[in-house]
Design a protein around this motif. Structure first.
Motif, PDB file in Angstrom:
ATOM      1  N   LEU A  37       0.836  -1.190   0.000  1.00 15.72           N
ATOM      2  CA  LEU A  37       0.000   0.000   0.000  1.00 15.72           C
ATOM      3  C   LEU A  37       0.878   1.249   0.000  1.00 15.72           C
ATOM      4  O   LEU A  37       1.983   1.256   0.563  1.00 15.72           O
ATOM      5  CB  LEU A  37      -0.905   0.035   1.229  1.00 15.72           C
ATOM      6  CG  LEU A  37      -1.941  -1.091   1.399  1.00 15.72           C
ATOM      7  CD1 LEU A  37      -2.750  -0.829   2.666  1.00 15.72           C
ATOM      8  CD2 LEU A  37      -2.852  -1.200   0.205  1.00 15.72           C
ATOM      9  N   GLN A  76      -2.948   5.113   0.815  1.00 15.78           N
ATOM     10  CA  GLN A  76      -3.824   3.944   0.926  1.00 15.78           C
ATOM     11  C   GLN A  76      -3.891   3.426   2.360  1.00 15.78           C
ATOM     12  O   GLN A  76      -4.964   3.090   2.876  1.00 15.78           O
ATOM     13  CB  GLN A  76      -3.333   2.831   0.004  1.00 15.78           C
ATOM     14  CG  GLN A  76      -3.705   2.972  -1.460  1.00 15.78           C
ATOM     15  CD  GLN A  76      -3.160   1.827  -2.291  1.00 15.78           C
ATOM     16  OE1 GLN A  76      -1.933   1.659  -2.396  1.00 15.78           O
ATOM     17  NE2 GLN A  76      -4.042   1.049  -2.871  1.00 15.78           N
ATOM     18  N   PRO A 104      -7.167   4.719  -3.982  1.00 12.96           N
ATOM     19  CA  PRO A 104      -7.930   5.635  -3.123  1.00 12.96           C
ATOM     20  C   PRO A 104      -9.002   6.408  -3.874  1.00 12.96           C
ATOM     21  O   PRO A 104     -10.044   6.755  -3.307  1.00 12.96           O
ATOM     22  CB  PRO A 104      -6.847   6.588  -2.574  1.00 12.96           C
ATOM     23  CG  PRO A 104      -5.576   5.818  -2.672  1.00 12.96           C
ATOM     24  CD  PRO A 104      -5.706   4.959  -3.888  1.00 12.96           C
ATOM     25  N   SER A 116      -1.399   4.272  -5.825  1.00  9.58           N
ATOM     26  CA  SER A 116      -1.817   2.890  -5.514  1.00  9.58           C
ATOM     27  C   SER A 116      -0.703   1.921  -5.855  1.00  9.58           C
ATOM     28  O   SER A 116      -0.271   1.843  -7.018  1.00  9.58           O
ATOM     29  CB  SER A 116      -3.079   2.525  -6.300  1.00  9.58           C
ATOM     30  OG  SER A 116      -3.298   1.126  -6.276  1.00  9.58           O
TER      31      SER A 116
END
Length: 954
Positions: free
Chosen positions: A713, A717, A759, A773
């Motif tokens: 992540l 995130q 997100p 991401s």
């Protein structure tokens, strides 16, 4: 509205729900164990409760059911027993039964207690006393003492009270005291209990100040003697205490002292007075007792049968209790049905043969002895609770005999294949309350059920086919023809990509060619209706025209489709009509007017919910034969298999409720292997399933490599992931009801999956996608590594994330197509054609909504498959992968599942791997709905964010 009912029988409470009329269910209750209670002529599914379980149930009754009269009586008894224990209206007793001694808390029947018991008994419905020959007082008198004992015992155990000293030697008195305060009332062996019991009774009676006077009521106990003899014994029951019963033989062996010890009164006088009235009735059939000291009378078989059939009802009307041997009441003999089945002759071609396949000869057996028709009719007419067969007395419920007679009357005529399978598997006898005994099939039927029937042979490619069938497809073609010729509904459940459509087309062609050889017109068969998802309708027409150009096909679809008489006329002119599930539902009235030769459902999992308009509509269509094609007969629940099979072969798996109780619940919830094997045996003749890796298939498909690609992540995130958990979990914890919590859990999981993707899917800020991401960046990396000339499929659960497509096109400098449910038929065809094109003008990457394009499509142009987000259902993901790994694929196939480490994606993936064995047993995985049923601790653990999940900064 259903009401709660409770029936007390032989130490067990049966709890069930009753609706209007004769509607009975187990009420969805989870207490106790499932069981069946026989009331009048009804066999009712119920929950069986022991006395401790009954007390717990009464303390927490179901809120959705009103109390019926029988339940009100039981609740009142429990309340009275609790009040009596609180008031100290109990005393210790030492009792003997079945060769063992028990410590028991007896109920002290003070005047106000007895008055309450009488009132409760008077208010009970008659059905509550059916197990006590209609004696309401006896029913109350049987349950109440057990409630008092259990409540007193439970309160002592809960308070930690220990009577007696466990360190001392286990004398009779010490064992008795410890037994009064323990969970188990049974006492260890000791020869001094009889003496202790006499002293204890005297002490209790002294403590109660005086022995009460009572009137003794004459009763008859039927006793089974050695060598299968029966005798009627005379007993006296205390009128003021239904639990106090003494044999008359005590009067002659020890005088009246034994009776006087427990009650005052005149037992001899009561016996003589009542016996004078009773002797003439019994003497009519030669039942006589000794004049001086009457004790018992032995009965021969004929007299016993007459007594049970004729005299016992008369005695009960005179309020003379008649008690049967406890063994008869505990375990009535279950009637056994033995079956012999013989095959019936069919027409030579088989194409238009009758649905009658076999004839049955059922024989009813009691114990190990078969009954002739005359004996069975005599047994039904006798209405006796017991019968003597080959010198053995067997307890038989008259209601069971009546059901058995009805069962045999309905099943002694010609039957079809569905009836044969249900009979051989025991489903028919189970539903009728019978036990399946011996089964004898002739050679032809045995071969048919075992798959060795000569009619089940591979059939070569028909002359009218422009496609050479593979050997495994020839076998599928032959299997479809055999079941079709017999009028049996079939499920062709081959793996995706094995050519189910081609096998079905071959079936249609060969049937018509065979008719032509026999000098018959193909019009004698009538048309086949193909129902499929909208995205496959034009594909079906194209494949029929491509592989079997002589078949006349009509597409019933679109706003300009034919209707009414025009459609009827067109249907008579063609062999195949193709439509979608949605159109079939809308046009069901006009389609139902056609007598279809065959209903063929492609991607039949679309009717997995039997209560939808779609499934109900298809049930109304008239078709002589039916076929379902699906690679996933079970996507989520076993009930989906029931829904498909109920359209194909109605009645095979019984009612939906019965199927859930017998198969779905035991297999899915209890992992019952026996139920699983039985279900397999039932459905096996109707399902043909071949996997790509089976030796029979020999497709020589290129290899497939499946990999899990783990992603980190980003900081954005990770913070959004944790904030989502923090926002949702208080809501989840606040839901007290299961369904509300389940919905909140699934909503949270959906948000967390979107965070793992990107997100922007949750926040919609409009900011650029790049760098935000870890999963998207990994997808771009993997797509960049795809060799030139290869094409890729990217599956996502979220077609609303349409910014993904232009982003990928920009990052990769490639054409990217987007296949989703909002495309019309023409747009879909154009997109798929351009993707499959080899001229280089079409897209090299196709982003696909897994709902719209995860099944049915043929996309062998691609050999790289990316699952951008997890569906968490192996069956659905496998269907999507099979769009590329199928017939026509010549390149090695590479599959990548993207998983964010340290998140719920990784943990759920691990859970699915651990369940793989179970998944294979029931043919497919479960949807993510099951996650909503995890407990809070498991959910918290599943969604917790690991500390090392964030991608390191560059």
């Amino acid at each position: 509205m259903f009401s709660l009912e409770i029936i007390w029988r032989a130490g067990t409470a049966y709890v069930f729900a009753r609706g209007e009329g004769d509607a009975f269910t187990d009420g969805g209750l989870e207490a106790g164990e499932p069981g069946v209670v026989h009331i009048l002529d009804f066999e009712i599914d119920a929950r069986r409760l022991t006395v401790p379980e009954l007390l717990e149930f009464v303390a927490n009754p179901p809120s959705n059911l009103d109390l019926g009269d029988s339940a009100k009586g039981v609740f009142a008894l429990v309340a009275l027993a609790q009040r009596s224990v609180s008031e100290g209206m109990v005393h210790p007793q030492l009792t003997r039964g079945g060769g063992s001694w028990y410590a028991f808390w007896g109920s002290t029947l003070a005047e106000h207690v007895q008055q309450s018991l009488d009132e409760i008994a008077g208010a009970l419905p008659l059905v509550s006393a059916e197990g006590f020959h209609g004696d309401r007082d006896a029913a109350v008198g049987d349950l109440y003492p057990q409630l008092v004992d259990q409540i007193a015992r439970d309160r002592l155990v809960a308070a930690g009270v220990k009577l007696g000293d466990p360190t001392r030697r286990r004398t009779a008195i010490e064992s008795f005291l410890q037994g009064l305060s323990s969970v188990d009332p049974e006492l260890p062996a000791n020869s001094s209990y009889a003496s202790l019991e006499r002293r204890l009774s005297r002490w209790v009676d002294d403590g109660l100040a005086e022995v009460k006077d009572t009137t003794w009521r004459l009763a008859l106990h039927l006793d089974e003697r050695p060598r299968n003899g029966l005798a009627l014994e005379l007993w006296l029951h205390a009128d003021d205490d239904p639990t106090l019963n003494l044999p008359v033989s005590m009067l002659w062996q020890g005088g009246e002292d034994g009776f006087a010890f427990v009650r005052g009164g005149d037992p001899v006088g009561d016996l003589e007075e009542q016996l004078v009235e009773l002797r003439p009735l019994l003497a009519t059939e030669g039942i006589e007792f000794d004049e001086e000291e009457p004790v018992d009378a032995e009965l021969d078989a004929e007299t016993a049968s007459y007594f049970l059939r004729e005299l016992m009802p008369q005695l009960e009307r005179r309020n003379v209790p008649v008690l049967l041997p406890a063994a008869w009441l505990r375990a009535p003999t279950r009637l056994r049905a033995n079956m012999t089945a013989r095959s019936e002759q069919h027409s030579s071609s088989g194409l238009l043969s009758t649905s009658v396949l076999a004839s049955f000869d059922w024989r009813l057996a009691v114990g190990g002895t078969e009954l002739s028709d005359e004996e069975l009719r005599a047994l039904a007419a006798a209405k006796s609770p017991v019968v003597q067969v080959d010198g053995q007395w067997q307890a038989v419920r008259p209601a069971d005999v009546k059901r058995a007679v009805r069962f045999l009357e309905r099943r002694r005529q010609g039957v079809g294949f569905v009836d044969l399978v249900r009979a051989v598997s025991g489903l028919d006898t189970d539903e009728a309350g019978l036990e399946l005994g011996s089964v004898h099939l002739d050679a032809s039927l045995d071969e048919l059920l075992s798959g060795k029937d000569a009619r089940f042979r591979p059939r070569p490619t028909p002359k009218g086919m422009r496609h050479q069938l593979f050997p495994f497809q020839e076998r599928g073609h032959g299997w479809l023809r055999m079941l079709g010729d017999l009028g049996i509904g079939a499920i062709l459940a081959d793996d995706m990509g094995l050519g189910k459509t081609v096998q079905a087309i071959a079936m249609l062609v060969s049937e018509r060619e065979e008719l032509a050889v026999n000098g018959q017109s193909a019009d004698a068969l009538g048309p086949t209706l193909v129902v499929c998802p909208m995205s496959l309708a034009r594909q079906w027409v194209a494949e029929v025209e491509r592989f079997a150009p002589d078949l006349r096909v009509h597409l019933h679809h679109g706003s300009d489709r034919l209707a009414n008489e025009e459609l009827q006329r067109r249907v008579r002119e063609v062999d195949v009509v193709v439509t979608s599930y949605d159109i079939a539902t809308r046009d069901v009235e006009v389609l139902a007017e056609v007598q279809w030769d065959r209903l063929l459902m492609d991607e039949a999992q679309d009717v997995k919910n039997p209560v939808t308009k779609r499934a109900r509509a298809l049930r109304t269509l008239s078709a002589r034969r039916r076929v379902a094609m699906t690679g996933t007969p079970i996507e989520n629940r076993l009930g989906e298999l029931w829904a498909i099979m109920d359209i194909l072969n109605p009645g095979l798996l019984g009612s939906r409720e019965w199927f859930n109780r017998i198969f779905a619940q035991p297999i899915e919830a209890d992992r019952d292997d026996a139920a699983l094997e039985r279900l397999r045996a039932v459905v096996q003749p109707f399902i043909l399933r071949r996997a790509k890796d089976e030796p029979e298939v020999e497709l020589d498909l290129p290899p497939i490599t499946v990999e899990k690609d783990y992603c980190k992540l980003t900081i954005e995130q990770a913070s959004l992931y944790q904030a989502t958990v923090d926002r949702w979990f208080p809501r989840i914890e606040s839901h007290e009801d299961r369904f509300g919590r389940r919905g909140a859990v699934l909503a949270m999981l959906g948000h967390l999956k979107q965070v793992c993707n990107h997100p922007e899917m949750l926040m919609h800020t409009g900011q650029p996608l790049e760098g935000r991401s870890g999963k998207l960046e990994r997808l771009v990396e993997l797509l960049q590594e795809v060799p030139a000339g290869d094409k890729s499929l990217v599956f996502t659960q979220y077609p609303s994330f349409d910014r993904l497509v232009p982003h990928l096109a920009e990052r990769l400098d490639s054409k990217v197509g987007f296949f989703h449910g909002r495309l019309n038929a023409k747009q879909r065809d154009e997109l798929l054609t351009s993707f499959a094109s080899e001229n280089g003008d079409g897209p090299t990457i196709l982003v696909i909504s897994i709902r719209a394009g995860g099944r049915g499509l043929n996309l062998p142009a691609a050999n790289h498959v990316f699952h951008f987000d997890r569906w968490w259902n192996p069956a659905v993901e496998q269907q999507a992968t099979d769009r590329a790994h199928r017939l026509g694929q010549h390149k090695p196939v590479y599959v990548h599942s993207l998983i964010c480490t340290g998140t719920l994606e990784e943990r759920i993936d691990q859970l699915l791997d651990s369940k793989r064995e179970l998944v294979e047993k029931v043919m497919a995985g479960r949807s993510e709905d099951w996650l909503g049923d995890l407990d809070l601790g498991a959910i918290r653990q599943a969604v917790a964010l690991s500390p090392d999940v964030v991608e390191a900064a560059a």
